[in-house]
Design a protein around this motif. Structure first.
Motif, PDB file in Angstrom:
ATOM      1  N   GLU A  37       0.790  -1.229   0.000  1.00 34.64           N
ATOM      2  CA  GLU A  37       0.000   0.000   0.000  1.00 34.64           C
ATOM      3  C   GLU A  37       0.826   1.285   0.000  1.00 34.64           C
ATOM      4  N   TYR A  38       2.106   1.192   0.366  1.00 27.09           N
ATOM      5  CA  TYR A  38       2.900   2.419   0.468  1.00 27.09           C
ATOM      6  C   TYR A  38       3.981   2.531  -0.594  1.00 27.09           C
ATOM      7  N   TYR A  39       4.346   1.436  -1.231  1.00 24.85           N
ATOM      8  CA  TYR A  39       5.321   1.477  -2.323  1.00 24.85           C
ATOM      9  C   TYR A  39       4.611   1.223  -3.641  1.00 24.85           C
ATOM     10  N   ALA A  40       4.887   2.075  -4.629  1.00 24.87           N
ATOM     11  CA  ALA A  40       4.305   1.912  -5.956  1.00 24.87           C
ATOM     12  C   ALA A  40       4.874   0.655  -6.616  1.00 24.87           C
ATOM     13  N   ASP A  41       4.189   0.180  -7.615  1.00 31.54           N
ATOM     14  CA  ASP A  41       4.657  -1.008  -8.333  1.00 31.54           C
ATOM     15  C   ASP A  41       5.959  -0.752  -9.079  1.00 31.54           C
ATOM     16  N   ASN A  42       6.238   0.487  -9.381  1.00 31.62           N
ATOM     17  CA  ASN A  42       7.425   0.863 -10.152  1.00 31.62           C
ATOM     18  C   ASN A  42       8.367   1.676  -9.251  1.00 31.62           C
ATOM     19  N   THR A  43       8.843   1.039  -8.173  1.00 31.80           N
ATOM     20  CA  THR A  43       9.624   1.733  -7.142  1.00 31.80           C
ATOM     21  C   THR A  43      11.109   1.476  -7.296  1.00 31.80           C
ATOM     22  N   GLU A  44      11.900   2.508  -6.999  1.00 36.90           N
ATOM     23  CA  GLU A  44      13.351   2.358  -6.874  1.00 36.90           C
ATOM     24  C   GLU A  44      13.704   2.554  -5.406  1.00 36.90           C
ATOM     25  N   ILE A  45      14.434   1.592  -4.848  1.00 40.02           N
ATOM     26  CA  ILE A  45      14.891   1.697  -3.463  1.00 40.02           C
ATOM     27  C   ILE A  45      16.402   1.542  -3.461  1.00 40.02           C
ATOM     28  N   HIS A  46      17.069   2.503  -2.816  1.00 36.43           N
ATOM     29  CA  HIS A  46      18.527   2.495  -2.790  1.00 36.43           C
ATOM     30  C   HIS A  46      18.999   2.875  -1.395  1.00 36.43           C
ATOM     31  N   ALA A  47      19.685   1.953  -0.741  1.00 37.69           N
ATOM     32  CA  ALA A  47      20.332   2.232   0.547  1.00 37.69           C
ATOM     33  C   ALA A  47      21.721   2.775   0.220  1.00 37.69           C
ATOM     34  N   ILE A  48      21.808   4.072   0.084  1.00 37.28           N
ATOM     35  CA  ILE A  48      22.974   4.757  -0.470  1.00 37.28           C
ATOM     36  C   ILE A  48      24.284   4.383   0.223  1.00 37.28           C
ATOM     37  N   LEU A  49      24.316   4.327   1.538  1.00 37.48           N
ATOM     38  CA  LEU A  49      25.562   4.069   2.262  1.00 37.48           C
ATOM     39  C   LEU A  49      25.925   2.587   2.317  1.00 37.48           C
ATOM     40  N   GLN A  50      25.011   1.725   1.907  1.00 36.47           N
ATOM     41  CA  GLN A  50      25.247   0.289   2.002  1.00 36.47           C
ATOM     42  C   GLN A  50      25.658  -0.350   0.684  1.00 36.47           C
ATOM     43  N   ASN A 134      25.121   0.127   7.932  1.00 40.57           N
ATOM     44  CA  ASN A 134      24.793  -1.293   7.878  1.00 40.57           C
ATOM     45  C   ASN A 134      24.221  -1.817   9.184  1.00 40.57           C
ATOM     46  N   ARG A 135      24.700  -1.319  10.293  1.00 41.74           N
ATOM     47  CA  ARG A 135      24.291  -1.818  11.588  1.00 41.74           C
ATOM     48  C   ARG A 135      22.939  -1.234  11.990  1.00 41.74           C
ATOM     49  N   PRO A 136      21.999  -1.931  12.568  1.00 48.15           N
ATOM     50  CA  PRO A 136      21.932  -3.372  12.751  1.00 48.15           C
ATOM     51  C   PRO A 136      21.273  -4.065  11.576  1.00 48.15           C
TER      52      PRO A 136
END
Length: 142
Positions: A37-50, A134-136
């Motif tokens: 319900e909160y992320y669109a079907d065409n989502t980009e997710i990037h954990a920049i520091l990881q 990265n932690r935890p």
């Protein structure tokens, strides 16, 4: 910035950000609701520091995100997001967050992150660029 100075879209995006956090929290939230319900079907997710590569590229199946979120829910007894600061501008909300958590094996801690969330016209996240160590959460990769 007061709510009087915000556009209707910015007000909606801030409300959706609060709801997104409620679903992210454990044990009160829901991985299924968060992803579906909160992320669109065409989502980009990037954990920049990881990682130098996005976790989820626009157009990828959200099953990877669902597996990650379910692994997080399983690895944590509790996880609570508290906003230190939220700023809305146009289609984007920037957040500074403190996370209190207890892992499934009883380790308690506090961590912090920042994120830039971009919303579509339906109030769903299309871009999530999170700046988190990265932690935890490195233990939770699905």
């Amino acid at each position: 910035m007061t709510e009087n100075n915000l556009t209707p879209r910015e007000v909606t995006n801030l409300k959706r950000t609060d709801e997104w956090a409620e679903q992210w929290n454990i044990p009160t939230g829901s991985s299924e609701t968060l992803v579906n319900e909160y992320y669109a079907d065409n989502t980009e997710i990037h954990a920049i520091l990881q990682s130098s590569r996005p976790m989820l590229k626009a157009g990828d199946d959200k099953a990877k995100l669902m597996a990650f979120e379910k692994a997080g829910a399983k690895a944590m007894k509790s996880r609570t997001m508290t906003f230190i600061k939220k700023i809305a501008q146009g289609d984007t909300v920037a957040v500074q967050v403190e996370v209190d958590y207890v892992t499934s094996d009883g380790r308690a801690g506090v961590d912090w992150f920042a994120a830039f969330l971009t919303f579509d016209d339906d109030g769903r996240i299309t871009v999530d660029h999170t700046f988190m160590r990265n932690r935890p959460f490195s233990e939770l990769k699905g």
